[in-house]
Design a protein around this motif. Structure first.
Motif, short mmCIF file in Angstrom:
data_model
loop_
_atom_site.label_atom_id
_atom_site.label_comp_id
_atom_site.label_asym_id
_atom_site.label_seq_id
_atom_site.Cartn_x
_atom_site.Cartn_y
_atom_site.Cartn_z
N ILE A 1 0.84 -1.21 0.00
CA ILE A 1 0.00 0.00 0.00
C ILE A 1 0.87 1.25 0.00
O ILE A 1 0.61 2.21 -0.73
CB ILE A 1 -0.94 -0.02 1.22
CG1 ILE A 1 -1.87 -1.24 1.15
CG2 ILE A 1 -1.76 1.25 1.31
CD1 ILE A 1 -2.76 -1.39 2.37
N LEU A 2 1.92 1.24 0.82
CA LEU A 2 2.83 2.40 0.88
C LEU A 2 3.53 2.60 -0.46
O LEU A 2 3.71 3.74 -0.91
CB LEU A 2 3.85 2.18 2.00
CG LEU A 2 4.84 3.32 2.26
CD1 LEU A 2 4.09 4.57 2.70
CD2 LEU A 2 5.87 2.91 3.31
N TYR A 3 3.92 1.51 -1.10
CA TYR A 3 4.60 1.62 -2.40
C TYR A 3 3.67 2.20 -3.46
O TYR A 3 4.07 3.07 -4.24
CB TYR A 3 5.11 0.25 -2.82
CG TYR A 3 5.73 0.25 -4.21
CD1 TYR A 3 6.98 0.80 -4.42
CD2 TYR A 3 5.03 -0.28 -5.29
CE1 TYR A 3 7.55 0.82 -5.70
CE2 TYR A 3 5.59 -0.27 -6.56
CZ TYR A 3 6.84 0.28 -6.76
OH TYR A 3 7.38 0.29 -8.02
N LEU A 4 2.44 1.73 -3.47
CA LEU A 4 1.48 2.25 -4.44
C LEU A 4 1.20 3.73 -4.20
O LEU A 4 1.07 4.52 -5.15
CB LEU A 4 0.18 1.44 -4.38
CG LEU A 4 0.27 -0.01 -4.86
CD1 LEU A 4 -1.06 -0.72 -4.64
CD2 LEU A 4 0.68 -0.07 -6.33
N TYR A 5 1.12 4.13 -2.95
CA TYR A 5 0.89 5.54 -2.62
C TYR A 5 2.08 6.39 -3.07
O TYR A 5 1.92 7.47 -3.64
CB TYR A 5 0.64 5.70 -1.13
CG TYR A 5 0.46 7.13 -0.69
CD1 TYR A 5 -0.71 7.83 -1.01
CD2 TYR A 5 1.47 7.80 0.01
CE1 TYR A 5 -0.87 9.16 -0.62
CE2 TYR A 5 1.31 9.11 0.40
CZ TYR A 5 0.14 9.79 0.07
OH TYR A 5 -0.02 11.09 0.45
N ALA B 1 4.74 10.40 -6.52
CA ALA B 1 6.13 10.78 -6.82
C ALA B 1 6.15 12.04 -7.70
O ALA B 1 5.44 12.11 -8.71
CB ALA B 1 6.84 9.64 -7.52
N PRO B 2 6.91 13.06 -7.35
CA PRO B 2 6.96 14.28 -8.16
C PRO B 2 7.62 14.03 -9.52
O PRO B 2 8.50 13.17 -9.65
CB PRO B 2 7.79 15.24 -7.30
CG PRO B 2 8.64 14.35 -6.46
CD PRO B 2 7.83 13.13 -6.19
N HIS B 3 7.19 14.79 -10.53
CA HIS B 3 7.79 14.64 -11.85
C HIS B 3 9.15 15.32 -11.87
O HIS B 3 9.39 16.30 -11.14
CB HIS B 3 6.86 15.26 -12.92
CG HIS B 3 7.21 14.84 -14.30
ND1 HIS B 3 8.10 15.54 -15.09
CD2 HIS B 3 6.78 13.79 -15.05
CE1 HIS B 3 8.21 14.93 -16.26
NE2 HIS B 3 7.42 13.87 -16.27
N GLY C 1 12.87 13.11 -4.18
CA GLY C 1 11.50 13.50 -4.46
C GLY C 1 10.55 12.37 -4.14
O GLY C 1 10.59 11.31 -4.78
N VAL C 2 9.72 12.55 -3.15
CA VAL C 2 8.79 11.52 -2.71
C VAL C 2 7.59 12.19 -2.06
O VAL C 2 7.71 13.24 -1.41
CB VAL C 2 9.48 10.54 -1.73
CG1 VAL C 2 9.88 11.23 -0.45
CG2 VAL C 2 8.60 9.33 -1.43
N PHE C 3 6.42 11.61 -2.28
CA PHE C 3 5.17 12.12 -1.69
C PHE C 3 4.94 13.59 -2.05
O PHE C 3 4.71 14.44 -1.18
CB PHE C 3 5.17 11.94 -0.17
CG PHE C 3 5.32 10.51 0.28
CD1 PHE C 3 4.67 9.49 -0.38
CD2 PHE C 3 6.11 10.20 1.39
CE1 PHE C 3 4.81 8.17 0.04
CE2 PHE C 3 6.25 8.89 1.81
CZ PHE C 3 5.60 7.87 1.13
N ASN C 4 5.05 13.90 -3.33
CA ASN C 4 4.75 15.24 -3.86
C ASN C 4 5.66 16.34 -3.32
O ASN C 4 5.26 17.51 -3.27
CB ASN C 4 3.28 15.62 -3.57
CG ASN C 4 2.31 14.80 -4.41
OD1 ASN C 4 2.57 14.52 -5.58
ND2 ASN C 4 1.20 14.41 -3.80
N LYS C 5 6.87 15.99 -2.91
CA LYS C 5 7.73 17.02 -2.34
C LYS C 5 9.19 16.64 -2.56
O LYS C 5 9.56 15.47 -2.53
CB LYS C 5 7.46 17.17 -0.83
CG LYS C 5 8.18 18.33 -0.19
CD LYS C 5 7.77 18.47 1.27
CE LYS C 5 8.46 19.65 1.93
NZ LYS C 5 8.08 19.79 3.36
N TRP C 6 10.02 17.67 -2.75
CA TRP C 6 11.46 17.48 -2.85
C TRP C 6 12.08 17.77 -1.49
O TRP C 6 11.93 18.85 -0.95
CB TRP C 6 12.06 18.41 -3.91
CG TRP C 6 11.63 18.06 -5.30
CD1 TRP C 6 10.65 18.65 -6.05
CD2 TRP C 6 12.17 17.01 -6.10
NE1 TRP C 6 10.54 18.05 -7.26
CE2 TRP C 6 11.47 17.02 -7.34
CE3 TRP C 6 13.17 16.06 -5.94
CZ2 TRP C 6 11.73 16.13 -8.36
CZ3 TRP C 6 13.44 15.17 -6.96
CH2 TRP C 6 12.73 15.20 -8.16
#
Length: 292
Positions: A173-177, A182-184, A265-270
């Motif tokens: 679940i954590l991996y899918l989230y 993941a930020p571009h 970059g992980v969870f929409n943030k650098w």
């Protein structure tokens, strides 16, 4: 040398009321004096003329002075508890100094000899055999502690199994989230992130280099902007590495200051990680971006 009838009865009385205390009678190697030993440890430092069970006081005593009157020191009380090193002297009327030695039969004699140790030769053997014995209360206490240890081990094992099962369930679940958030790579602005690092944005609030107050923050922003422009003016290189699509590790090499900076970059943030010195042999190819 066999025990006297009085000491034999006293020993039988002690074994009857406290059968797990390892009672023996130690005989002096050169005299006929004796003393009581419990679990390999003598109850007293001194020896006695005889050991006697006094029915009147319901205690086991050591005969000090042959009467009349007969003086004795209390060794074990009516509950089978040793008195200790504090002497308690009483007068005894039930002890018979003329009582014969116990030689009734071979079985009794062998039993008496098994309970006697001498200071010259038998003390180590008696000590080695008696010290391993425990009272009933001590055995119960050991069983209680053993039960607690087993229960604790079972609880820890169950907790570890639960944590492992939870880990197996939450990891996908954590991996899918992380994969979906993941930020571009195009969202990474090297100069902007370098300015944030230069002004100490990543530092904790209690760090001494963290700007405090409006004036200090404004000044640090200006300094960071100037330093970043000067450092990147001669060129920099960006390298991005994907971690299974769930995160992106970004490295920015700035040859002019001989440093490289790392972000993830992980969870929409650098998020800034750390910086380190560049290899002095590394070349500066100018501005480049390596796609992952």
């Amino acid at each position: 040398m066999p025990l006297t009838e009085s000491s034999r009865k006293a020993l039988l009385h002690l074994k009857a009321i406290r059968p797990y205390d390892g009672w023996t009678i130690e005989m002096h190697g050169t005299t006929k004096e004796i003393r009581v030993v419990r679990r390999g440890i003598p109850l007293t430092d001194n020896y006695f003329n005889d050991i006697h069970y006094d029915a009147i006081s319901d205690s086991v005593v050591g005969i000090l002075v042959k009467g009349p009157p007969t003086k004795a020191q209390v060794l074990v009380d009516e509950h089978g508890k040793p008195i200790g090193r504090t002497p308690a002297i009483i007068h005894v009327t039930t002890w018979n100094p003329n009582a014969p030695y116990s030689r009734n039969n071979q079985k009794s004699r062998a039993s008496n000899q098994a309970g006697v140790s001498t200071t010259s030769s038998a003390t180590p053997t008696a000590t080695g055999g008696v010290q391993s014995q425990f009272s009933q209360e001590q055995n119960q206490l050991l069983l209680k502690y053993a039960g607690f240890a087993i229960a604790f081990a079972v609880a820890v094992k169950a907790l570890m199994n639960a944590v492992f099962a939870l880990y197996i369930i939450l990891l996908p679940i954590l991996y899918l989230y992380a994969l979906s958030t993941a930020p571009h790579e195009d969202s990474f602005d090297a100069k902007k992130e370098l300015k944030r690092v230069m002004r100490g944005h990543h530092l904790p609030e209690d760090h001494p280099d963290k700007p405090k107050g409006w004036f200090s923050e404004t000044l640090s922003r200006m300094q960071a902007a100037v330093t970043t422009e000067l450092a990147t003016g001669l060129g920099y290189q960006i390298t991005m590495t994907s971690l299974g699509g769930a995160a992106i590790v970004t490295r920015v090499d700035v040859p002019s200051v001989n440093q490289c900076f790392y972000w993830v970059g992980v969870f929409n943030k650098w998020r800034y990680l750390f910086c380190m010195e560049l290899d002095p042999r590394a070349e500066s190819p100018g501005v480049a971006a390596t796609a992952y």
